[in-house]
Write a protein that holds these residues in place. Structure first.
Motif, PDB file in Angstrom:
ATOM      1  N   ALA A 296       4.984  -1.002  10.960  1.00  0.00           N
ATOM      2  CA  ALA A 296       5.110  -0.076   9.386  1.00  0.00           C
ATOM      3  C   ALA A 296       5.551   1.403   9.872  1.00  0.00           C
ATOM      4  O   ALA A 296       5.851   2.134   8.972  1.00  0.00           O
ATOM      5  N   GLN A 297       4.617   1.989  10.532  1.00  0.00           N
ATOM      6  CA  GLN A 297       5.127   3.657  11.167  1.00  0.00           C
ATOM      7  C   GLN A 297       6.179   4.153  11.376  1.00  0.00           C
ATOM      8  O   GLN A 297       6.955   4.899  10.893  1.00  0.00           O
ATOM      9  N   LYS A 298       7.278   3.241  11.967  1.00  0.00           N
ATOM     10  CA  LYS A 298       8.452   3.267  12.180  1.00  0.00           C
ATOM     11  C   LYS A 298       9.607   3.786  11.153  1.00  0.00           C
ATOM     12  O   LYS A 298      10.343   4.102  11.329  1.00  0.00           O
ATOM     13  N   LYS A 299       9.319   2.649   9.582  1.00  0.00           N
ATOM     14  CA  LYS A 299       9.710   2.692   9.022  1.00  0.00           C
ATOM     15  C   LYS A 299       9.390   4.271   7.457  1.00  0.00           C
ATOM     16  O   LYS A 299       9.839   4.235   6.674  1.00  0.00           O
ATOM     17  N   TYR A 300       7.723   4.164   8.035  1.00  0.00           N
ATOM     18  CA  TYR A 300       7.032   5.515   7.083  1.00  0.00           C
ATOM     19  C   TYR A 300       6.352   6.577   7.565  1.00  0.00           C
ATOM     20  O   TYR A 300       5.736   5.972   8.229  1.00  0.00           O
TER      21      TYR A 300
ATOM     22  N   ALA B 278       0.666  -1.051  -0.229  1.00  0.00           N
ATOM     23  CA  ALA B 278      -0.020   0.084  -0.238  1.00  0.00           C
ATOM     24  C   ALA B 278       1.150   1.555   0.177  1.00  0.00           C
ATOM     25  O   ALA B 278       0.465   1.929  -0.453  1.00  0.00           O
ATOM     26  N   ILE B 279       2.056   1.000   1.073  1.00  0.00           N
ATOM     27  CA  ILE B 279       2.667   2.695   0.992  1.00  0.00           C
ATOM     28  C   ILE B 279       3.747   2.651  -0.447  1.00  0.00           C
ATOM     29  O   ILE B 279       3.718   3.701  -1.264  1.00  0.00           O
ATOM     30  N   SER B 280       3.907   1.128  -1.435  1.00  0.00           N
ATOM     31  CA  SER B 280       4.345   1.450  -2.613  1.00  0.00           C
ATOM     32  C   SER B 280       3.419   2.491  -3.307  1.00  0.00           C
ATOM     33  O   SER B 280       4.369   3.369  -4.375  1.00  0.00           O
ATOM     34  N   ILE B 281       2.601   1.846  -3.767  1.00  0.00           N
ATOM     35  CA  ILE B 281       1.544   2.256  -4.401  1.00  0.00           C
ATOM     36  C   ILE B 281       0.889   3.748  -4.088  1.00  0.00           C
ATOM     37  O   ILE B 281       1.211   5.076  -4.910  1.00  0.00           O
ATOM     38  N   VAL B 282       0.779   3.963  -2.486  1.00  0.00           N
ATOM     39  CA  VAL B 282       0.584   5.004  -2.126  1.00  0.00           C
ATOM     40  C   VAL B 282       1.693   6.338  -2.795  1.00  0.00           C
ATOM     41  O   VAL B 282       1.355   8.007  -2.927  1.00  0.00           O
ATOM     42  N   GLY B 283       3.137   6.389  -1.954  1.00  0.00           N
ATOM     43  CA  GLY B 283       4.068   6.857  -2.653  1.00  0.00           C
ATOM     44  C   GLY B 283       5.134   7.992  -1.575  1.00  0.00           C
ATOM     45  O   GLY B 283       3.580   8.021  -0.049  1.00  0.00           O
ATOM     46  N   GLN B 284       5.918   8.828  -1.823  1.00  0.00           N
ATOM     47  CA  GLN B 284       6.314   9.727  -0.445  1.00  0.00           C
ATOM     48  C   GLN B 284       5.223  10.648  -0.262  1.00  0.00           C
ATOM     49  O   GLN B 284       5.452  11.040   0.948  1.00  0.00           O
TER      50      GLN B 284
ATOM     51  N   ILE C  85      -1.836   5.925  12.183  1.00  0.00           N
ATOM     52  CA  ILE C  85      -2.525   4.722  12.444  1.00  0.00           C
ATOM     53  C   ILE C  85      -3.292   5.733  12.984  1.00  0.00           C
ATOM     54  O   ILE C  85      -3.109   6.382  14.453  1.00  0.00           O
ATOM     55  N   ILE C  86      -4.228   5.147  12.750  1.00  0.00           N
ATOM     56  CA  ILE C  86      -5.643   5.778  13.966  1.00  0.00           C
ATOM     57  C   ILE C  86      -6.069   4.515  14.684  1.00  0.00           C
ATOM     58  O   ILE C  86      -6.458   3.339  14.554  1.00  0.00           O
ATOM     59  N   ARG C  87      -5.830   5.095  15.997  1.00  0.00           N
ATOM     60  CA  ARG C  87      -5.808   4.124  16.879  1.00  0.00           C
ATOM     61  C   ARG C  87      -7.442   3.791  18.038  1.00  0.00           C
ATOM     62  O   ARG C  87      -7.820   3.859  18.513  1.00  0.00           O
ATOM     63  N   TRP C  88      -8.133   3.154  16.876  1.00  0.00           N
ATOM     64  CA  TRP C  88      -9.288   2.680  17.209  1.00  0.00           C
ATOM     65  C   TRP C  88      -9.001   1.573  18.353  1.00  0.00           C
ATOM     66  O   TRP C  88      -9.806   1.391  19.475  1.00  0.00           O
TER      67      TRP C  88
END
Length: 249
Positions: free
Chosen positions: A196-200, A152-158, A205-208
């Motif tokens: 993943a959040q540490k990398k990107y 997903a991150i790769s599709i969304v991009g930076q 993250i929405i912490r529901w």
């Protein structure tokens, strides 16, 4: 509601120690639970059945293109989002004028949601905000989840922001052993999100799940079956958390 939700900032430890847009086109099929499963499986929650005929809510091409043109929000989700997506789209529109296009499909695992993201990116392009409300159906095979987050991150991009709602699944209709496995697997999925959040830096993250666990009575009051938010209480609470994150500057 907004003040009360935003004032709560649960920590990561608490959750683990606790063990259709406004203009969407909805296609109704036989209703399949968010976590439709057959017995067995390697991880204690069972195995995911077919989701091909699950109820779905998918925005029209016209609405989807309008969202890209106005730099609104794409949403990809499962049956929770089929239930809550229209209410979320209205809340977001009223909050800051943003339009939302949805691609929500009951019982769909995250691999299917990311496939849909790839298809929309290729067909329509992407707005600056993408919301993934997916993962409840990954409790049956948690090890595959991290790779889907990477995809997903790769599709969304930076240069865009990927928002992801964390997971809380404990199917109350199941046995105690399955419920324990559901919670363990939900926590496992959330750990992968946090890693993943540490990398990107553009993953938010929405912490529901953490919001629910801060006051455990919420699990009964804000979820109707251990998975889906109750309506309107849980739906309003979850959607408000999402909108606050989407509109935060």
């Amino acid at each position: 509601m907004r003040k009360r939700l935003s004032s709560i900032r649960p920590n990561r430890r608490q959750v683990f120690t606790a063990g259709a847009a406004v203009a969407a086109s909805t296609v109704a099929a036989s209703t399949v639970p968010a976590t439709a499963a057959t017995p067995g499986g390697l991880y204690g929650s069972g195995t995911l059945g077919s989701w091909a005929n699950g109820t779905r809510a998918i925005s029209t091409e016209t609405q989807t293109r309008r969202v890209v043109e106005t730099n609104g929000v794409y949403m990809f989700g499962d049956s929770i989002s089929v239930q809550d997506g229209k209410s979320l789209a209205i809340r977001l529109l009223n909050r800051d004028g943003s339009q939302m296009a949805v691609n929500n499909w009951a019982s769909r695992p995250t691999s299917g949601a990311v496939d849909a993201l790839q298809q929309w990116a290729s067909t329509y392009g992407l707005p600056r905000r993408i919301l993934m409300a997916s993962g409840s159906n990954d409790i049956f095979d948690p090890p595959k989840f991290a790779a889907q987050v990477d995809r997903a991150i790769s599709i969304v991009g930076q240069n865009r922001t990927l928002f992801w709602v964390d997971l809380q699944v404990v199917r109350t209709a199941q046995t105690a052993a399955v419920q324990l496995a559901d919670q363990r697997n939900s926590s496992w999925l959330n750990m992968q999100l946090y890693d993943a959040q540490k990398k990107y830096p553009n993953l938010r993250i929405i912490r529901w799940a953490e919001w629910l666990w801060v006051k455990p009575y919420r699990l009964a009051n804000y979820l109707r079956d251990g998975v889906h938010p109750s309506v309107p209480l849980g739906q309003d609470a979850r959607n408000e958390l999402i909108v606050q994150s989407l509109t935060q500057r």
